[in-house]
Design an enzyme around this catalytic site. Structure first.
Site, mmCIF file in Angstrom:
data_model
loop_
_atom_site.group_PDB
_atom_site.id
_atom_site.type_symbol
_atom_site.label_atom_id
_atom_site.label_comp_id
_atom_site.label_asym_id
_atom_site.label_seq_id
_atom_site.Cartn_x
_atom_site.Cartn_y
_atom_site.Cartn_z
ATOM 1 C CD GLU A 277 -3.079 -0.328 0.096
ATOM 2 O OE1 GLU A 277 -3.133 0.020 -1.101
ATOM 3 O OE2 GLU A 277 -3.669 -1.317 0.538
ATOM 4 C CB THR B 64 4.433 0.292 -2.628
ATOM 5 O OG1 THR B 64 3.254 -0.451 -2.927
ATOM 6 C CG2 THR B 64 4.861 -0.015 -1.205
ATOM 7 C CB SER C 250 -24.686 7.653 -13.369
ATOM 8 O OG SER C 250 -24.561 6.779 -12.258
ATOM 9 C CG LEU D 273 -13.924 -1.412 -2.101
ATOM 10 C CD1 LEU D 273 -15.187 -2.270 -1.984
ATOM 11 C CD2 LEU D 273 -12.715 -2.221 -1.627
ATOM 12 C CB SER D 274 -10.634 1.322 -7.440
ATOM 13 O OG SER D 274 -9.448 1.502 -6.788
ATOM 14 C CD GLU E 125 -8.647 8.750 -10.676
ATOM 15 O OE1 GLU E 125 -8.729 9.682 -9.851
ATOM 16 O OE2 GLU E 125 -9.588 7.964 -10.906
ATOM 17 C CG ASP F 164 -6.597 2.283 -7.508
ATOM 18 O OD1 ASP F 164 -5.940 1.467 -6.825
ATOM 19 O OD2 ASP F 164 -6.995 3.365 -7.066
ATOM 20 C CE1 TYR G 68 -2.986 7.673 -2.871
ATOM 21 C CE2 TYR G 68 -2.215 9.437 -4.291
ATOM 22 C CZ TYR G 68 -2.335 8.097 -4.021
ATOM 23 O OH TYR G 68 -1.796 7.176 -4.885
HETATM 24 C C1 GLA Z 1 -5.254 4.774 -4.038
HETATM 25 C C2 GLA Z 1 -4.506 5.147 -5.301
HETATM 26 C C3 GLA Z 1 -3.497 4.064 -5.691
HETATM 27 C C4 GLA Z 1 -2.611 3.690 -4.508
HETATM 28 C C5 GLA Z 1 -3.442 3.449 -3.239
HETATM 29 C C6 GLA Z 1 -2.588 3.257 -2.028
HETATM 30 O O1 GLA Z 1 -6.058 3.657 -4.276
HETATM 31 O O2 GLA Z 1 -5.402 5.359 -6.371
HETATM 32 O O3 GLA Z 1 -2.728 4.509 -6.799
HETATM 33 O O4 GLA Z 1 -1.630 4.665 -4.283
HETATM 34 O O5 GLA Z 1 -4.341 4.503 -2.983
HETATM 35 O O6 GLA Z 1 -1.830 2.098 -2.133
#
Ligand code: GLA
Length: 393
Positions: A34, A36, A68, A128-129, A163, A175, A225
């Site tokens: 994570e 990384t 949507s 969860l992206s 992004e 992600d 972040y």
């Molecule tokens: C988010 C970001 C990823 C990653 C994670 C942490 O999900 O979109 O690129 O950096 O956080 O591991």
């Protein structure tokens, strides 16, 4: 099964008899590794069965219409091929717009518009992206409808560009990669520097992966972040005054210990330590899995969480409570936060026949501490973004 027929929804929203094509892109969990990815290290994510559906058809004029089912009050968002730039009023539709924009900018032939209906079942704000999932589902949809030849790695990179440049979150490539390349019942070990990757079967014998949503929305996620990322960049710059490295991911634990004195700020030193040690843990974790040492794998997950809590400081009371509660249960091999942190989800590897009692106990402890419930899902690892034939859910 909810009896949701996405094709019928499409036809009624866009008032058409045309039969659209249907696509799906999953969300993701990260097993370990994570924060990384943007440090040139390794990650170990997997795509899950929750995701985003997109149902669409090409138009003959230059109009794009996006709708949507998750934001029905916003209604249809319309724009022209010439009006694809970021527009705050277009809200969620900026993600597909960004994807179309960068596909075109990188030379793909999109000379007319499309009608696209989206439906997502990734829990909101859970880390969860869902955004990478919308980007990638738009990518595969455009690829098919417009008969484009988009290399999958290129599509993944375009999603990250959405992004970073279109939306303004400085995230790494994990992600989009997990969602673009996912494979049923496998996790992906990805070297985020070289993009070399390998699939590892996830065989957990009598265990399952539980996803535990803290239901704490990740409000500060974007700014914190970007701050973490800047701290790592500063630590790297300090190290580069004396050693020749391109990223923190190149350092072994030993090299880090030898050179950490170069990092002036104590906080930045902790951030860098996490990045280096987490990268090493991720490689070790893959080895454990390959040798069927699930207990060892679980311990590395636990260490990962502690490092994210103490050195990287991205967990917070909700994630710490839920993870500690998970650690305290019988039949749990390991548990940690997953994704960016600051709320969102944790994962735990739990013995199958302990799942019900696990949920009950963890939720009881969690509710006592934070005042509301967590939500539990069993993670199913599914395929990456693709066209599907059935749009009936
Ligand atoms: C988010 C970001 C990823 C990653 C994670 C942490 O999900 O979109 O690129 O950096 O956080 O591991």
């Amino acid at each position: 099964m909810t009896d949701l027929n996405l094709m019928k929804e499409f036809q009624s929203v866009f008032q058409t008899d045309h039969e659209p094509n249907t696509f799906f892109a999953p969300g993701r969990i990260n097993l370990i590794g994570e924060h990384t990815d943007y440090n040139g290290g390794h990650v170990f994510p997997a795509s899950i069965s929750f995701g985003t559906y997109a149902v669409g058809r090409k138009r003959s004029d230059q109009k794009f219409r996006f709708y949507s089912m998750n934001f029905q009050d916003i209604g249809i968002i319309e724009c022209d091929l010439s009006g694809l730039s970021y527009n705050e009023a277009h809200d969620w539709a900026n993600y597909p717009k960004g994807m179309v924009t960068y596909l075109r900018e990188s030379g793909h032939d999109i000379e007319s518009g499309a009608d696209i209906l989206f439906y997502g079942n990734i829990p909101n704000g859970a880390g969860l992206s869902s955004s990478a999932s919308i980007e990638m589902v738009t990518g595969v949809l455009m690829e098919t409808l417009f008969d484009l030849k988009v290399d999958r790695i290129e599509m993944i990179q375009l999603g990250q560009q959405v992004e970073n440049q279109y939306i303004g979150v400085n995230s790494g490539i994990m992600d989009q990669f997990a969602i673009g390349m996912g494979k049923k019942d496998h996790a992906i070990l990805l070297n985020c520097d070289s993009l070399e990757h390998a699939f590892a079967p996830i065989v957990l014998e009598n265990h399952v992966i539980m996803i535990i949503n803290t239901n704490k929305q990740r409000t500060l996620a974007g700014s914190k972040y970007n701050e973490r990322r800047a701290q790592c960049e500063q630590a790297l710059a300090d190290l580069q005054t004396a050693i020749s490295i391109k990223s923190l991911g190149e350092l072994s634990k030993k090299q880090f210990e030898q050179h950490k004195y170069l990092i002036k700020d104590e906080i930045n030193r902790k951030r860098a330590r996490h990045a280096v040690f987490e990268n090493a843990r991720t490689l070790e974790a893959l080895e454990k899995l390959r040798q069927d040492e699930l207990v060892g794998f679980g311990k590395l997950m636990n260490e990962s969480h502690r490092s994210l809590q103490k050195d990287y400081e991205v967990t917070g009371v909700e994630l710490d409570t839920v993870v500690q509660a998970a650690w305290d249960q019988d039949g749990v091999l390991g548990a940690r936060m997953t994704g960016a942190g600051f709320g969102g989800c944790a994962i735990a590897i739990v013995e199958r026949n302990q799942v019900e009692i696990f949920k009950k106990n963890v939720n009881w402890i969690y509710r006592e501490a934070v005042g509301y419930d967590a939500t539990f899902y069993t993670a199913m690892i599914g395929d990456g973004a693709k066209e599907i034939s059935e749009g009936v859910l």
